[in-house]
Design a protein around this motif. Structure first.
Motif, mmCIF file in Angstrom:
data_model
loop_
_atom_site.group_PDB
_atom_site.id
_atom_site.type_symbol
_atom_site.label_atom_id
_atom_site.label_comp_id
_atom_site.label_asym_id
_atom_site.label_seq_id
_atom_site.Cartn_x
_atom_site.Cartn_y
_atom_site.Cartn_z
ATOM 1 N N ARG A 216 46.830 50.195 41.516
ATOM 2 C CA ARG A 216 47.091 48.782 41.731
ATOM 3 C C ARG A 216 45.802 47.833 42.348
ATOM 4 N N THR A 217 45.203 48.526 43.108
ATOM 5 C CA THR A 217 44.131 47.720 43.690
ATOM 6 C C THR A 217 43.088 47.828 42.664
ATOM 7 N N ARG A 218 42.622 48.815 42.044
ATOM 8 C CA ARG A 218 41.538 48.968 40.951
ATOM 9 C C ARG A 218 41.892 48.076 39.840
ATOM 10 N N THR A 219 43.036 47.938 39.431
ATOM 11 C CA THR A 219 43.509 47.289 38.285
ATOM 12 C C THR A 219 43.398 45.807 38.535
ATOM 13 N N LEU A 220 43.784 45.344 39.660
ATOM 14 C CA LEU A 220 43.878 43.970 40.167
ATOM 15 C C LEU A 220 42.475 43.447 40.156
ATOM 16 N N ARG A 221 41.538 44.359 40.705
ATOM 17 C CA ARG A 221 40.165 44.091 40.967
ATOM 18 C C ARG A 221 39.393 43.524 39.683
ATOM 19 N N GLN A 222 39.800 44.688 38.840
ATOM 20 C CA GLN A 222 39.136 44.352 37.596
ATOM 21 C C GLN A 222 39.526 43.168 36.630
ATOM 22 N N MET A 223 40.890 42.671 36.916
ATOM 23 C CA MET A 223 41.412 41.720 36.281
ATOM 24 C C MET A 223 41.166 40.452 36.713
ATOM 25 N N GLU B 243 38.324 40.068 38.421
ATOM 26 C CA GLU B 243 36.894 39.837 38.023
ATOM 27 C C GLU B 243 36.662 39.094 36.869
ATOM 28 N N ASN B 244 37.663 39.577 35.589
ATOM 29 C CA ASN B 244 37.194 39.170 34.315
ATOM 30 C C ASN B 244 38.222 38.047 33.973
ATOM 31 N N GLY B 245 39.065 37.462 35.095
ATOM 32 C CA GLY B 245 40.232 36.331 34.579
ATOM 33 C C GLY B 245 41.112 36.685 33.854
ATOM 34 N N TRP B 246 41.648 38.015 33.753
ATOM 35 C CA TRP B 246 42.574 38.546 32.913
ATOM 36 C C TRP B 246 44.062 38.356 33.691
ATOM 37 N N SER B 247 45.017 38.176 32.730
ATOM 38 C CA SER B 247 46.276 38.022 33.406
ATOM 39 C C SER B 247 47.393 39.042 32.696
ATOM 40 N N SER B 248 47.114 39.395 31.240
ATOM 41 C CA SER B 248 47.958 40.421 30.452
ATOM 42 C C SER B 248 47.317 41.699 30.373
ATOM 43 N N LEU B 249 48.290 42.718 30.735
ATOM 44 C CA LEU B 249 48.057 44.152 30.542
ATOM 45 C C LEU B 249 49.021 44.907 29.833
ATOM 46 N N ALA B 250 48.571 45.669 28.911
ATOM 47 C CA ALA B 250 49.377 46.776 28.156
ATOM 48 C C ALA B 250 49.169 47.825 28.678
ATOM 49 N N ILE B 251 50.271 48.737 28.786
ATOM 50 C CA ILE B 251 50.175 50.093 29.286
ATOM 51 C C ILE B 251 50.783 50.916 28.052
#
Length: 270
Positions: A73-80, A82-90
């Motif tokens: 969670r922490t790593r995902t949220l940090r990278q998102m 930093e890049n202004g991203w809000s949608s994530l596909a798994i």
């Protein structure tokens, strides 16, 4: 192989256009503000601890059990952020990698940050699994919402004030055509406008099993690839990671179902 390369080339060329179309649609529906708070309209359900342990929903259990998902969670949220991203596909290369379990646990871990609003959408319309993992079946399926057959809130279930799941109670008849349709993109824009989520997680089908990822991932900000120890091969991960990078931004690769020595990782915290 030629058909796959042609599809990938088309997806790359359409990627910027697809995102622009969703943005324009979102701006259009913003003109119609919802009269009620849709979060309050969505039915709230409870995931009991005993059921959570049985279905490996360990993010509900504080401490060592939720540690790996909290780190993800922490790593995902940090990278998102930093890049202004809000949608994530798994997604995953093949079946039985645990991608739906990872999606549910990641969302539950994110929801412990009370200033975030999280939506999880079950886009594996061929073999939906999230409703089984959570132990709750919605009144209607998400694919019916995207087809315009039902109101938005009827496919959602809420597990807290800031986390909602859009589930399927059955498989869709034509999932690839549905996902790539303009109508589905419009409905997604309506969902985003109504819920105003900080993070949208899409539980996608396996990449080697269908073409839904090729048609939809260009409209998603980033993706995570889930592999399963002892069942997913290195060549499968390599092929799918390269394909994923051509469709969207690769956030990372997660090795699931991996046994390891706890003494090397938990530092005697628990």
């Amino acid at each position: 192989m030629e058909r796959l390369e042609a599809a990938l080339e088309k997806a790359r060329s359409d990627r910027s256009g697809a995102k622009a179309a969703v943005t324009l649609t979102t701006e259009a529906v913003k003109a119609v503000a919802p009269e009620k708070n849709i979060w309050e309209m969505v039915k709230e359900v409870k995931i009991w601890p005993r059921y959570a342990r049985k279905n490996r929903i360990t993010a509900l259990i504080q401490g060592k059990q939720s540690g790996p998902y909290d780190l993800l969670r922490t790593r995902t949220l940090r990278q998102m952020k930093e890049n202004g991203w809000s949608s994530l596909a798994i997604t995953s290369p093949n079946k039985s990698c645990g991608k739906s379990t990872v999606a549910a646990n990641l969302a539950l871990s994110l929801s412990r940050q009370v200033d975030l609003k999280i939506l999880v959408l079950d886009f594996d319309f061929r073999r939906p699994a999230l409703h089984k993992i959570l132990g709750h079946r919605p009144k209607t399926s998400l694919h019916e919402i995207l087809a315009g057959e039902q109101p938005i809130e009827t496919a959602f279930l809420r597990t807290g004030p800031n986390l909602a799941f859009a589930l399927n109670s059955s498989a869709a008849a034509n999932p690839s055509e549905l996902i790539q349709s303009n109508h589905a993109q419009n409905r997604l824009a309506e969902i985003k406008n109504a819920f105003q989520p900080d993070v949208m997680i899409f539980d996608m089908p396996p990449m080697l099993a269908s073409d839904e990822n090729v048609g939809f991932l260009p409209s998603v900000d980033c993706g995570i690839l889930i592999g399963a120890a002892k069942s997913t091969t290195i060549s499968q991960l390599d092929i799918c990671e390269k394909e994923l990078s051509q469709l969207t931004n690769v956030l990372g690769v997660v090795l699931n179902k991996c046994k390891f020595s706890e003494n090397d990782t938990d530092y005697d915290y628990y």
